[in-house]
Every structure is written in C-alpha cells, then in structure tokens.
Design a protein around this motif. Structure first.
Motif, PDB file in Angstrom:
ATOM      1  N   GLY A 105      37.284  70.418  81.908  1.00  0.00           N
ATOM      2  CA  GLY A 105      36.784  69.290  81.135  1.00  0.00           C
ATOM      3  C   GLY A 105      35.300  69.063  81.335  1.00  0.00           C
ATOM      4  O   GLY A 105      34.569  69.964  81.770  1.00  0.00           O
ATOM      5  N   ASN A 106      34.873  67.838  81.048  1.00  0.00           N
ATOM      6  CA  ASN A 106      33.433  67.540  81.095  1.00  0.00           C
ATOM      7  C   ASN A 106      33.077  66.466  82.117  1.00  0.00           C
ATOM      8  O   ASN A 106      31.963  65.960  82.116  1.00  0.00           O
ATOM      9  N   ARG A 107      34.023  66.107  82.968  1.00  0.00           N
ATOM     10  CA  ARG A 107      33.703  65.166  84.047  1.00  0.00           C
ATOM     11  C   ARG A 107      34.601  65.434  85.240  1.00  0.00           C
ATOM     12  O   ARG A 107      35.674  66.018  85.106  1.00  0.00           O
ATOM     13  N   CYS A 108      34.142  64.991  86.400  1.00  0.00           N
ATOM     14  CA  CYS A 108      34.853  65.262  87.644  1.00  0.00           C
ATOM     15  C   CYS A 108      35.477  63.995  88.210  1.00  0.00           C
ATOM     16  O   CYS A 108      34.860  62.926  88.175  1.00  0.00           O
ATOM     17  N   PRO A 109      36.678  64.112  88.763  1.00  0.00           N
ATOM     18  CA  PRO A 109      37.246  62.991  89.505  1.00  0.00           C
ATOM     19  C   PRO A 109      36.559  62.857  90.855  1.00  0.00           C
ATOM     20  O   PRO A 109      35.777  63.725  91.264  1.00  0.00           O
ATOM     21  N   THR A 110      36.850  61.793  91.544  1.00  0.00           N
ATOM     22  CA  THR A 110      36.326  61.596  92.896  1.00  0.00           C
ATOM     23  C   THR A 110      37.152  62.419  93.874  1.00  0.00           C
ATOM     24  O   THR A 110      38.360  62.190  94.023  1.00  0.00           O
ATOM     25  N   VAL A 111      36.529  63.404  94.500  1.00  0.00           N
ATOM     26  CA  VAL A 111      37.220  64.249  95.468  1.00  0.00           C
ATOM     27  C   VAL A 111      36.344  64.401  96.703  1.00  0.00           C
ATOM     28  O   VAL A 111      35.138  64.145  96.656  1.00  0.00           O
ATOM     29  N   ASP A 112      36.965  64.833  97.808  1.00  0.00           N
ATOM     30  CA  ASP A 112      36.234  64.897  99.078  1.00  0.00           C
ATOM     31  C   ASP A 112      35.621  66.274  99.320  1.00  0.00           C
ATOM     32  O   ASP A 112      35.542  66.743 100.459  1.00  0.00           O
ATOM     33  N   CYS A 113      35.192  66.921  98.241  1.00  0.00           N
ATOM     34  CA  CYS A 113      34.501  68.205  98.356  1.00  0.00           C
ATOM     35  C   CYS A 113      33.580  68.348  97.151  1.00  0.00           C
ATOM     36  O   CYS A 113      33.722  67.598  96.178  1.00  0.00           O
ATOM     37  N   PRO A 114      32.633  69.254  97.174  1.00  0.00           N
ATOM     38  CA  PRO A 114      31.807  69.471  95.986  1.00  0.00           C
ATOM     39  C   PRO A 114      32.677  69.825  94.787  1.00  0.00           C
ATOM     40  O   PRO A 114      33.715  70.484  94.928  1.00  0.00           O
ATOM     41  N   SER A 115      32.257  69.396  93.601  1.00  0.00           N
ATOM     42  CA  SER A 115      33.054  69.662  92.404  1.00  0.00           C
ATOM     43  C   SER A 115      32.145  69.976  91.230  1.00  0.00           C
ATOM     44  O   SER A 115      30.975  69.585  91.201  1.00  0.00           O
ATOM     45  N   GLN A 116      32.716  70.669  90.256  1.00  0.00           N
ATOM     46  CA  GLN A 116      31.979  71.026  89.047  1.00  0.00           C
ATOM     47  C   GLN A 116      32.931  71.003  87.865  1.00  0.00           C
ATOM     48  O   GLN A 116      34.034  71.572  87.934  1.00  0.00           O
ATOM     49  N   ALA A 117      32.528  70.347  86.790  1.00  0.00           N
ATOM     50  CA  ALA A 117      33.329  70.312  85.567  1.00  0.00           C
ATOM     51  C   ALA A 117      33.011  71.527  84.706  1.00  0.00           C
ATOM     52  O   ALA A 117      31.851  71.913  84.582  1.00  0.00           O
ATOM     53  N   ILE A 118      34.052  72.122  84.129  1.00  0.00           N
ATOM     54  CA  ILE A 118      33.872  73.297  83.273  1.00  0.00           C
ATOM     55  C   ILE A 118      34.634  73.073  81.967  1.00  0.00           C
ATOM     56  O   ILE A 118      35.877  72.979  81.978  1.00  0.00           O
ATOM     57  N   VAL A 119      33.904  72.950  80.872  1.00  0.00           N
ATOM     58  CA  VAL A 119      34.536  72.772  79.576  1.00  0.00           C
ATOM     59  C   VAL A 119      35.338  74.021  79.218  1.00  0.00           C
ATOM     60  O   VAL A 119      34.859  75.145  79.389  1.00  0.00           O
ATOM     61  N   LYS A 120      36.585  73.812  78.795  1.00  0.00           N
ATOM     62  CA  LYS A 120      37.519  74.911  78.509  1.00  0.00           C
ATOM     63  C   LYS A 120      37.720  75.790  79.734  1.00  0.00           C
ATOM     64  O   LYS A 120      37.948  76.998  79.635  1.00  0.00           O
ATOM     65  N   GLY A 121      37.673  75.164  80.893  1.00  0.00           N
ATOM     66  CA  GLY A 121      37.868  75.907  82.136  1.00  0.00           C
ATOM     67  C   GLY A 121      39.228  76.554  82.234  1.00  0.00           C
ATOM     68  O   GLY A 121      39.390  77.587  82.887  1.00  0.00           O
ATOM     69  N   ASP A 122      40.236  75.946  81.567  1.00  0.00           N
ATOM     70  CA  ASP A 122      41.579  76.521  81.633  1.00  0.00           C
ATOM     71  C   ASP A 122      41.664  77.850  80.900  1.00  0.00           C
ATOM     72  O   ASP A 122      42.641  78.578  81.034  1.00  0.00           O
ATOM     73  N   GLN A 123      40.639  78.195  80.115  1.00  0.00           N
ATOM     74  CA  GLN A 123      40.586  79.492  79.455  1.00  0.00           C
ATOM     75  C   GLN A 123      39.590  80.441  80.130  1.00  0.00           C
ATOM     76  O   GLN A 123      39.543  81.618  79.790  1.00  0.00           O
ATOM     77  N   ARG A 124      38.806  79.922  81.074  1.00  0.00           N
ATOM     78  CA  ARG A 124      37.710  80.702  81.637  1.00  0.00           C
ATOM     79  C   ARG A 124      37.854  80.966  83.130  1.00  0.00           C
ATOM     80  O   ARG A 124      37.254  81.926  83.654  1.00  0.00           O
TER      81      ARG A 124
END
Length: 203
Positions: A105-124
């Motif tokens: 997707g295009n936004r990240c939830p609050t998590v206790d590690c570094p995070s990155q949003a990836i659009v169409k990540g489920d295909q990539r």
C-alpha cells in the motif's frame, strides 16, 4: 563471529471492502533457504492454489503471524485505521523481530521496526504476497464458519463483500452483529428497518 541475517517481514491485509466480518492482516518472514514457487497477490490466485500455498508458507516461513481488527473496532476507528491496527498486531505477533517491514500500500502502520510502504507490493515482493495469501485464506475460512451461524446471508460465497445477493439479504433478513454499521449499505439497511417499524398505540 556469526553474521545475523537481515530479516524482512512482508505485511498485507484483506477485507477492507466487505460489509461484514473483521479485517485480517498477516506478516511473513520467508526463509531464503526455502524458496516458495508461485507466490503472487492472493487476488490473482484461485482458491485451490491459495490453500496449497497457505500450507507451504506456514510450514516453510521463518516466522508468520495473522491478526485482525474486529467489526466493533472498524466501526469505532474506521476501516483504514482498523487495517493499520491489524497490520501492527501482525508484526508485533511475530516470533522474531524483523529488521524491516515491507507494507503493501501507500502508508505504514505503527510498528517497532523500520518500515516501508510499497504500492502493489503484493505483486512485487514475495513476502508480501505470502502475507496476502495466508491472510486471505484465514479470512475466507472465518467467513465460511460464520456462514454456519447466519446461512441466510451467503457468507460462504461472497465472504461479506457487497454483492447483489448480500445487499438483498440485508433487505430481507436485516443486519447481524457481523455487519459493519459504519458502511453505507448497512447503515441504509438499519435506517430502512427503523422506518418500517411502526409503534403500536397502547389500548
């Protein structure tokens, strides 16, 4: 000195669009030594393939966790924030802490590690594909079980999505505790039922 592997968790959710049932998220850390063939966005796979891959992912992943946000939480904080909450719970529930969480997707939830949003990540990204598959299979199973409690609504078929059959069932049978009252078709069904209720005058 042993070098610790860099652990990446793929994170995805299913069930934003349905009128009923929870939103379900998963986080998966794949084992690079056990590659899994055929990982794709769960929406691009048929049910039999998802079920087969679900077994393999659960068996071969280094870690996975499936979590949810309830209908009550969806109605209280809205579906977007409930989706973020479910994804946060999935990452927090992993048996090992990832070095990075890749979020579909295009936004990240609050998590206790570094995070990155990836659009169409489920295909990539394979780990996100894996998360989408086990989340989808889990939610589908949940809706099939709920079909046994509420057979008039067709949950086993449409899984809570706003099909014509589901909308008609709302009109004919009313709103269940499984339905998201903040969603317009459900809200309209409640309003329709209220307007049809007539107060019988006392004798």
């Amino acid at each position: 000195m042993q070098i610790q592997p860099f652990l990446i968790a793929g994170v995805d959710e299913v069930g934003r669009g349905p009128l009923a049932g929870p939103v379900v998220a998963a986080a998966v850390i794949l084992d690079p030594h056990k590659p899994i063939e055929g990982l794709l966005d769960s929406k691009l796979l048929n049910e039999a393939t998802r079920e087969r891959l679900d077994v393999i992912i659960r068996r071969d992943a280094l870690a996975f966790c499936i979590a949810e946000a309830s209908v009550e939480e969806i109605d209280t904080i809205n579906i977007l924030h409930a989706s973020m909450l479910a994804m946060s719970r999935a990452v927090e529930g992993l048996g090992v802490r990832p070095n990075l969480a890749l979020i579909d997707g295009n936004r990240c939830p609050t998590v206790d590690c570094p995070s990155q949003a990836i659009v169409k990540g489920d295909q990539r990204v394979q780990s996100i594909s894996a998360a989408s598959i086990i989340a989808k299979v889990m939610r589908d199973h949940m809706m099939m079980e709920l079909h046994e409690q509420y057979p008039n609504y067709g949950f086993a078929g449409h899984k809570g999505y706003p099909t014509a059959q589901h909308r008609q069932a709302l009109i004919e049978h009313g709103v269940t505790p499984l339905h998201r009252r903040s969603f317009k078709p459900v809200r309209e069904a409640l309003q329709r039922a209220a307007s049809q209720t007539q107060v019988v005058p006392a004798p």
